[in-house]
Design a protein around this motif. Structure first.
Motif, PDB file in Angstrom:
ATOM      1  N   UNK A  20       0.840  -1.209   0.000  1.00 33.78           N
ATOM      2  CA  UNK A  20       0.000   0.000   0.000  1.00 33.78           C
ATOM      3  C   UNK A  20       0.869   1.251   0.000  1.00 33.78           C
ATOM      4  N   UNK A  21       0.430   2.300  -0.695  1.00 31.66           N
ATOM      5  CA  UNK A  21       1.198   3.537  -0.705  1.00 31.66           C
ATOM      6  C   UNK A  21       1.206   4.188   0.667  1.00 31.66           C
ATOM      7  N   UNK A  22       2.197   5.046   0.911  1.00 37.27           N
ATOM      8  CA  UNK A  22       2.238   5.770   2.168  1.00 37.27           C
ATOM      9  C   UNK A  22       0.998   6.652   2.286  1.00 37.27           C
ATOM     10  N   UNK A  23       0.642   6.934   3.520  1.00 34.85           N
ATOM     11  CA  UNK A  23      -0.487   7.825   3.739  1.00 34.85           C
ATOM     12  C   UNK A  23      -0.186   9.189   3.131  1.00 34.85           C
ATOM     13  N   UNK A  24      -1.146   9.713   2.393  1.00 33.80           N
ATOM     14  CA  UNK A  24      -0.971  11.008   1.751  1.00 33.80           C
ATOM     15  C   UNK A  24      -1.320  12.102   2.757  1.00 33.80           C
ATOM     16  N   UNK A  25      -0.398  12.324   3.672  1.00 30.86           N
ATOM     17  CA  UNK A  25      -0.663  13.244   4.770  1.00 30.86           C
ATOM     18  C   UNK A  25      -0.403  14.690   4.402  1.00 30.86           C
ATOM     19  N   UNK A  26       0.428  14.946   3.403  1.00 28.51           N
ATOM     20  CA  UNK A  26       0.758  16.309   3.000  1.00 28.51           C
ATOM     21  C   UNK A  26       0.822  16.381   1.485  1.00 28.51           C
ATOM     22  N   UNK A  27       0.373  17.474   0.893  1.00 28.03           N
ATOM     23  CA  UNK A  27       0.487  17.604  -0.562  1.00 28.03           C
ATOM     24  C   UNK A  27       1.884  17.981  -1.007  1.00 28.03           C
ATOM     25  N   UNK A 265      16.024  27.214   6.588  1.00 29.35           N
ATOM     26  CA  UNK A 265      15.930  26.109   7.544  1.00 29.35           C
ATOM     27  C   UNK A 265      16.028  26.644   8.970  1.00 29.35           C
ATOM     28  N   UNK A 266      15.047  26.331   9.776  1.00 33.14           N
ATOM     29  CA  UNK A 266      15.039  26.779  11.154  1.00 33.14           C
ATOM     30  C   UNK A 266      14.514  28.184  11.354  1.00 33.14           C
ATOM     31  N   UNK A 267      14.213  28.911  10.251  1.00 40.96           N
ATOM     32  CA  UNK A 267      13.758  30.296  10.366  1.00 40.96           C
ATOM     33  C   UNK A 267      12.318  30.469   9.917  1.00 40.96           C
ATOM     34  N   UNK A 268      11.791  29.526   9.180  1.00 44.88           N
ATOM     35  CA  UNK A 268      10.444  29.665   8.623  1.00 44.88           C
ATOM     36  C   UNK A 268       9.431  29.201   9.642  1.00 44.88           C
ATOM     37  N   UNK A 269       8.558  30.087  10.059  1.00 45.59           N
ATOM     38  CA  UNK A 269       7.650  29.794  11.172  1.00 45.59           C
ATOM     39  C   UNK A 269       6.475  28.931  10.768  1.00 45.59           C
ATOM     40  N   UNK A 270       6.090  28.967   9.488  1.00 47.19           N
ATOM     41  CA  UNK A 270       4.907  28.222   9.049  1.00 47.19           C
ATOM     42  C   UNK A 270       5.274  26.754   8.847  1.00 47.19           C
ATOM     43  N   UNK A 271       4.683  25.879   9.640  1.00 44.10           N
ATOM     44  CA  UNK A 271       4.954  24.445   9.515  1.00 44.10           C
ATOM     45  C   UNK A 271       3.657  23.673   9.674  1.00 44.10           C
ATOM     46  N   UNK A 272       3.710  22.391   9.328  1.00 46.81           N
ATOM     47  CA  UNK A 272       2.591  21.496   9.581  1.00 46.81           C
ATOM     48  C   UNK A 272       1.377  21.788   8.728  1.00 46.81           C
ATOM     49  N   UNK A 273       0.205  21.375   9.259  1.00 48.96           N
ATOM     50  CA  UNK A 273      -1.030  21.466   8.490  1.00 48.96           C
ATOM     51  C   UNK A 273      -1.372  22.896   8.109  1.00 48.96           C
ATOM     52  N   UNK A 274      -1.078  23.848   8.987  1.00 46.45           N
ATOM     53  CA  UNK A 274      -1.401  25.232   8.690  1.00 46.45           C
ATOM     54  C   UNK A 274      -0.687  25.738   7.450  1.00 46.45           C
ATOM     55  N   UNK A 278      -2.243  26.793   3.811  1.00 47.73           N
ATOM     56  CA  UNK A 278      -1.925  28.083   3.205  1.00 47.73           C
ATOM     57  C   UNK A 278      -1.478  27.896   1.761  1.00 47.73           C
ATOM     58  N   UNK A 279      -0.560  26.946   1.555  1.00 48.97           N
ATOM     59  CA  UNK A 279      -0.040  26.748   0.202  1.00 48.97           C
ATOM     60  C   UNK A 279      -1.124  26.237  -0.745  1.00 48.97           C
ATOM     61  N   UNK A 445      -3.315  19.324  -7.911  1.00 44.72           N
ATOM     62  CA  UNK A 445      -2.869  20.100  -6.756  1.00 44.72           C
ATOM     63  C   UNK A 445      -1.973  19.266  -5.841  1.00 44.72           C
ATOM     64  N   UNK A 446      -2.176  17.952  -5.843  1.00 40.70           N
ATOM     65  CA  UNK A 446      -1.411  17.046  -4.986  1.00 40.70           C
ATOM     66  C   UNK A 446      -0.318  16.311  -5.773  1.00 40.70           C
ATOM     67  N   UNK A 447       0.090  16.836  -6.908  1.00 42.42           N
ATOM     68  CA  UNK A 447       1.050  16.128  -7.759  1.00 42.42           C
ATOM     69  C   UNK A 447       2.375  15.867  -7.062  1.00 42.42           C
ATOM     70  N   UNK A 448       2.820  16.781  -6.187  1.00 43.68           N
ATOM     71  CA  UNK A 448       4.090  16.584  -5.501  1.00 43.68           C
ATOM     72  C   UNK A 448       4.017  15.481  -4.448  1.00 43.68           C
ATOM     73  N   UNK A 449       2.834  15.032  -4.110  1.00 37.29           N
ATOM     74  CA  UNK A 449       2.675  13.874  -3.230  1.00 37.29           C
ATOM     75  C   UNK A 449       2.378  12.619  -4.035  1.00 37.29           C
TER      76      UNK A 449
END
Length: 469
Positions: A20-27, A265-274, A278-279, A445-449
């Protein structure tokens, strides 16, 4: 993986049924522009001679790619192989070495007495226009006089930046017949440029675009990025409208990625689902705005203005975002070459000290060493299936099941049942009456995943074992 420790490639058949493919948790897993990723390549202890690699290949429809590993600055999101601020002594010696590499490469291509013909060319990087006008002229001379590519007779593209799109450089590109010039603007708003650690001024961007439009290249492309910290749909629309005002034949919309060893790296505050939300929101807004403005979408990133040279020229030449096939000849550090059975390149890194070391090593490489493949990935039938599927499925034209079957003996859904099941479950793919499998708008929209779902276990293992440097 050490930059200097050779390892021998011991290929094993790629598994077409990895479970089975990995869970598509992020686009936004990774940008898929060529398969397999360069992190899958390993150094050969005694690579095959180029004469052997190209002996059975078609030579009448070659593509030439030249990688120029220099930039005037390094943006905060950049993880490309490039060095900033290189003096002319270094760029001159780089061109000396590139010419030596070109000579032995052409000798290898012509070793069987067959005539070679290039039908496509590109200068990438880095920023090729970091080179002076005189150096750009020499680079074109190497491609034509040494490699035998007729740049005025084939479509060829070059990347530039606002700071390096000067009158004298543009004049060289126009005189040598460049058909497509791509400029990395990323954003027209200075506050967003600062957030992306990209020190550029709007006036410099506008002046560069004015010069490029005056040169009347058949295709002008403007790159934009979405997902910058603080960016909104309104501010992204400002950049898109500023790009549209220049009437470019192409606009590329790139999601922002923050990778190891980059300035963000380490400076970008936007991470995770939020940040994902946004993207995705910015992407959909930008996509819809460009479609309404008369552009057609050919992949997740690429939008071409209908009724222009971009569409006709790209279709005629077979140019696409995922343009990868046997017959690609790469010159320069980090440039990849593709034959049917082996993909090969030079050493590769992101970290500044490693990049400088590799450039120095390239310049010092004895000519005879260029006669052999150095870093490589061995292809087999399973990997070729995956490469073909990725370069068709991720394009708007989709994958023809009949053509796939003719090439590989079975329909793609038989080779990759779990992956296609995951796409159907999410309504990200449709079968058209023509027998073509195409991503839906949301699938695009999810092509990178979606792309990484089709990576083999061998490629995933190699990428996981790669040590960023």
């Amino acid at each position: 993986m050490s930059g200097s420790t050779p390892v021998r490639i011991t290929p094993r058949p790629a598994a077409d049924h990895p479970g089975p493919p990995e869970e598509l948790a992020t686009p936004y897993r990774q940008y898929v522009y060529a398969y397999p990723h360069q992190k899958s390549y390993r150094r050969l202890t005694s690579g095959p001679l180029l004469t052997e690699l190209w002996a059975a290949e078609r030579l009448d429809a070659l593509s030439l790619y030249v990688h120029v590993p220099f930039c005037e600055m390094r943006c905060g999101f950049c993880n490309l192989f490039t060095r900033t601020g290189a003096p002319e002594e270094v760029t001159g010696r780089f061109l000396d070495t590139l010419e030596r590499q070109a000579r032995v490469t052409r000798e290898a291509l012509e070793a069987q007495g067959r005539q070679i013909r290039f039908t496509l060319a590109a200068f990438g990087g880095g920023t090729p226009t970091y080179l002076t006008a005189t150096e750009l002229t020499r680079l074109a001379d190497i491609c034509e006089d040494v490699m035998g590519a007729d740049l005025k007779a084939v479509p060829w593209s070059v990347e530039t930046s606002p700071a390096t799109a000067t009158d004298d450089r543009i004049a060289v590109l126009a005189e040598r017949g460049a058909t497509r010039v791509s400029i990395g603007v990323q954003t027209f708003l200075e506050e967003e440029a600062r957030a992306a650690v990209r020190p550029q001024k709007r006036a410099e961007v506008d002046a560069a675009l004015t010069r490029l439009k005056a040169a009347a290249f058949p295709i002008l492309n403007i790159d934009l990025i979405y997902g910058i910290q603080g960016q909104t749909e309104r501010s992204f629309r400002v950049s898109i409208d500023a790009a549209l005002a220049r009437e470019p034949e192409e606009i590329y919309l790139y999601p922002l990625y923050v990778r190891p060893l980059t300035g963000l790296e380490g400076r970008h505050a936007e991470t995770g689902d939020g940040w994902d939300e946004q993207r995705l929101r910015l992407y959909r807004s930008g996509r819809d705005h460009l479609l309404a403005a008369g552009y057609e979408q050919t992949s997740m990133r690429v939008f071409r203005r209908r009724g222009t040279a971009a569409v006709d020229l790209a279709d005629d030449a077979g140019i696409s975002e995922y343009n990868q096939q046997a017959g690609m000849v790469g010159l320069g550090i980090g440039a990849r070459s593709f034959t049917t059975d082996l993909h090969y390149t030079t050493d590769y890194a992101v970290a500044v000290p490693e990049v400088r070391r590799i450039i120095d090593d390239y310049i010092a490489t004895p000519t005879d060493d260029f006669r052999r493949a150095q870093w490589a990935f061995r292809m087999d039938d399973g990997e070729r299936r995956r490469m073909y599927l990725l370069q068709t499925l991720l394009e708007s034209t989709g994958t023809s099941e009949a053509q796939y079957r003719r090439r590989f003996g079975a329909p793609p859904r038989e080779h990759f049942p779990s992956q296609f099941a995951a796409l159907r479950e999410r309504d990200w793919i449709r079968e058209h009456p023509s027998g073509t499998l195409r991503l839906t708008p949301e699938g695009m929209a999810w092509a990178d995943a979606i792309g990484p779902l089709f990576f083999s276990a061998r490629v995933n293992d190699a990428m996981a074992a790669y040590q960023d440097r």
